[in-house]
Write a protein that holds these residues in place. Structure first.
Motif, PDB file in Angstrom:
ATOM      1  N   PHE A 192       0.892  -1.197  -0.051  1.00 32.49           N
ATOM      2  CA  PHE A 192      -0.121   0.046  -0.045  1.00 32.49           C
ATOM      3  C   PHE A 192       0.894   1.306  -0.046  1.00 32.49           C
ATOM      4  O   PHE A 192       0.434   2.375  -0.478  1.00 32.49           O
ATOM      5  CB  PHE A 192      -0.776   0.035   1.141  1.00 32.49           C
ATOM      6  CG  PHE A 192      -1.913   0.983   0.971  1.00 32.49           C
ATOM      7  CD1 PHE A 192      -3.024   1.086   0.178  1.00 32.49           C
ATOM      8  CD2 PHE A 192      -2.001   2.254   1.506  1.00 32.49           C
ATOM      9  CE1 PHE A 192      -3.940   1.914  -0.129  1.00 32.49           C
ATOM     10  CE2 PHE A 192      -2.837   3.281   1.378  1.00 32.49           C
ATOM     11  CZ  PHE A 192      -3.973   3.299   0.627  1.00 32.49           C
TER      12      PHE A 192
ATOM     13  N   THR B 114       3.510   1.736  -1.992  1.00 35.87           N
ATOM     14  CA  THR B 114       3.863   1.887  -3.178  1.00 35.87           C
ATOM     15  C   THR B 114       2.240   2.585  -3.943  1.00 35.87           C
ATOM     16  O   THR B 114       2.248   3.563  -4.757  1.00 35.87           O
ATOM     17  CB  THR B 114       4.029   0.761  -4.128  1.00 35.87           C
ATOM     18  OG1 THR B 114       5.248   0.368  -3.410  1.00 35.87           O
ATOM     19  CG2 THR B 114       4.293   0.997  -5.502  1.00 35.87           C
ATOM     20  N   VAL B 115       1.164   1.955  -3.582  1.00 32.64           N
ATOM     21  CA  VAL B 115      -0.146   2.355  -3.972  1.00 32.64           C
ATOM     22  C   VAL B 115      -0.317   3.675  -3.498  1.00 32.64           C
ATOM     23  O   VAL B 115      -0.702   4.704  -4.599  1.00 32.64           O
ATOM     24  CB  VAL B 115      -1.261   1.657  -3.511  1.00 32.64           C
ATOM     25  CG1 VAL B 115      -2.557   2.170  -3.907  1.00 32.64           C
ATOM     26  CG2 VAL B 115      -1.478   0.251  -3.967  1.00 32.64           C
TER      27      VAL B 115
ATOM     28  N   LEU C 291      -8.951  -2.633  -9.290  1.00 37.79           N
ATOM     29  CA  LEU C 291      -7.748  -3.112 -10.167  1.00 37.79           C
ATOM     30  C   LEU C 291      -8.029  -3.111 -11.500  1.00 37.79           C
ATOM     31  O   LEU C 291      -7.130  -2.836 -12.249  1.00 37.79           O
ATOM     32  CB  LEU C 291      -7.558  -4.566  -9.509  1.00 37.79           C
ATOM     33  CG  LEU C 291      -6.344  -5.105 -10.206  1.00 37.79           C
ATOM     34  CD1 LEU C 291      -5.064  -4.526  -9.357  1.00 37.79           C
ATOM     35  CD2 LEU C 291      -6.304  -6.744  -9.549  1.00 37.79           C
TER      36      LEU C 291
ATOM     37  N   PHE D 113       3.054  -0.702  -9.963  1.00 42.19           N
ATOM     38  CA  PHE D 113       1.863  -0.275  -9.439  1.00 42.19           C
ATOM     39  C   PHE D 113       0.542  -1.059  -9.252  1.00 42.19           C
ATOM     40  O   PHE D 113       0.093  -1.488  -8.166  1.00 42.19           O
ATOM     41  CB  PHE D 113       1.597   1.294  -9.959  1.00 42.19           C
ATOM     42  CG  PHE D 113       0.232   1.822  -9.491  1.00 42.19           C
ATOM     43  CD1 PHE D 113      -0.085   2.122  -8.195  1.00 42.19           C
ATOM     44  CD2 PHE D 113      -0.955   1.878 -10.500  1.00 42.19           C
ATOM     45  CE1 PHE D 113      -1.558   2.488  -7.969  1.00 42.19           C
ATOM     46  CE2 PHE D 113      -2.219   2.026 -10.172  1.00 42.19           C
ATOM     47  CZ  PHE D 113      -2.501   2.695  -8.762  1.00 42.19           C
TER      48      PHE D 113
ATOM     49  N   PHE E 176      -0.956  -2.979  -6.176  1.00 46.31           N
ATOM     50  CA  PHE E 176      -2.134  -2.858  -6.077  1.00 46.31           C
ATOM     51  C   PHE E 176      -2.973  -4.363  -5.754  1.00 46.31           C
ATOM     52  O   PHE E 176      -3.717  -4.523  -4.764  1.00 46.31           O
ATOM     53  CB  PHE E 176      -3.232  -2.192  -7.248  1.00 46.31           C
ATOM     54  CG  PHE E 176      -4.228  -1.564  -6.528  1.00 46.31           C
ATOM     55  CD1 PHE E 176      -4.396  -0.006  -6.746  1.00 46.31           C
ATOM     56  CD2 PHE E 176      -5.414  -2.070  -6.395  1.00 46.31           C
ATOM     57  CE1 PHE E 176      -5.522   0.726  -6.408  1.00 46.31           C
ATOM     58  CE2 PHE E 176      -6.809  -1.455  -6.160  1.00 46.31           C
ATOM     59  CZ  PHE E 176      -6.755   0.004  -5.965  1.00 46.31           C
TER      60      PHE E 176
ATOM     61  N   TRP F  81      -1.901  -5.876  -2.444  1.00 47.12           N
ATOM     62  CA  TRP F  81      -2.723  -5.134  -1.378  1.00 47.12           C
ATOM     63  C   TRP F  81      -3.903  -5.840  -1.176  1.00 47.12           C
ATOM     64  O   TRP F  81      -4.540  -6.388  -0.097  1.00 47.12           O
ATOM     65  CB  TRP F  81      -2.705  -3.811  -1.659  1.00 47.12           C
ATOM     66  CG  TRP F  81      -3.692  -2.910  -0.480  1.00 47.12           C
ATOM     67  CD1 TRP F  81      -3.361  -2.926   0.711  1.00 47.12           C
ATOM     68  CD2 TRP F  81      -4.912  -2.391  -0.989  1.00 47.12           C
ATOM     69  NE1 TRP F  81      -4.368  -2.077   1.491  1.00 47.12           N
ATOM     70  CE2 TRP F  81      -5.343  -2.033   0.533  1.00 47.12           C
ATOM     71  CE3 TRP F  81      -5.393  -2.200  -1.861  1.00 47.12           C
ATOM     72  CZ2 TRP F  81      -6.505  -1.066   0.513  1.00 47.12           C
ATOM     73  CZ3 TRP F  81      -6.816  -1.351  -1.758  1.00 47.12           C
ATOM     74  CH2 TRP F  81      -7.091  -0.846  -0.551  1.00 47.12           C
TER      75      TRP F  81
END
Length: 202
Positions: free
Chosen positions: A49, A51-52, A154, A183, A187, A190
């Motif tokens: 998360f 990175t998100v 997603l 990314f 995602f 996560w």
């Protein structure tokens, strides 16, 4: 015995004596035992998360997810000039719709960015000012994410042309610094890890 024979015998004796009494021939040194290489230092694992959130807070994303009714522009997230407003359907006010200037693709000569269905995210999808906990909660809340399941989210970030524009914003704008596939992988990780929200700031 002539002189020649005596010299030959003396020389042979000297060579024999040297060969028997001299130091033994040096033996090649045994190779030093090789030490096992030190284990490679492991890079600390990054919470997906993180990175998100880094991507979603980049100006290419956050400029179109403002808390108010004015879009932001540029790498410095300044208020959009020309008094551009959200409008009743998030695509500008009558007579000044986003599509008046923003076409379905970038216009490099004019310096105007573009992608299909250019406009602001609904006010319910505002990310401006949210910490990681609140951002994760907003992404999971169907009342705040465009009524999407996590799987639909997603799909949205993987293929929506307006999202992909963040990695191809045209000249004069910084692209999202995290690779798009990285990314999407973060995602997905996560979501598959339970879509936990980071702790709220105290």
């Amino acid at each position: 015995m002539n002189l020649r024979h005596r010299l030959w015998i003396s020389t042979g004796a000297a060579l024999l004596a040297f060969g028997c009494s001299g130091d033994p021939e040096p033996q090649p040194a045994e190779p030093a035992p090789q030490q096992a290489p030190a284990p490679a230092e492991q890079a600390p694992e990054v919470d997906p998360f993180t990175t998100v959130a880094r991507v979603l807070r980049h100006p290419r994303c956050l400029n179109c997810h403002p808390a108010g009714d004015r879009p932001r522009v540029g790498d410095d997230a300044r208020i959009h000039p020309q008094n551009v407003q959200r409008g009743p359907e998030n695509h500008g006010m009558p007579g000044l719709h986003c599509a008046t200037c923003h076409q379905p693709a970038n216009q490099p000569l004019a310096g105007v960015p573009g992608a299909p269905h250019w406009g602001l995210a609904p006010r319910s999808m505002a990310w401006e000012g949210l910490d990681d906990h609140a951002l994760a909660e907003a992404l999971k809340d169907r009342a705040k994410n465009g009524d999407r399941s996590l799987e639909q989210l997603l799909e949205h970030v993987s293929h929506d042309a307006l999202v992909l524009w963040g990695w191809d914003p045209g000249p004069g704008r910084e692209a999202v610094p995290v690779a798009h596939d990285a990314f999407v992988a973060a995602f997905r990780a996560w979501i598959e890890g339970g879509a936990a929200s980071p702790p709220a700031k105290q």
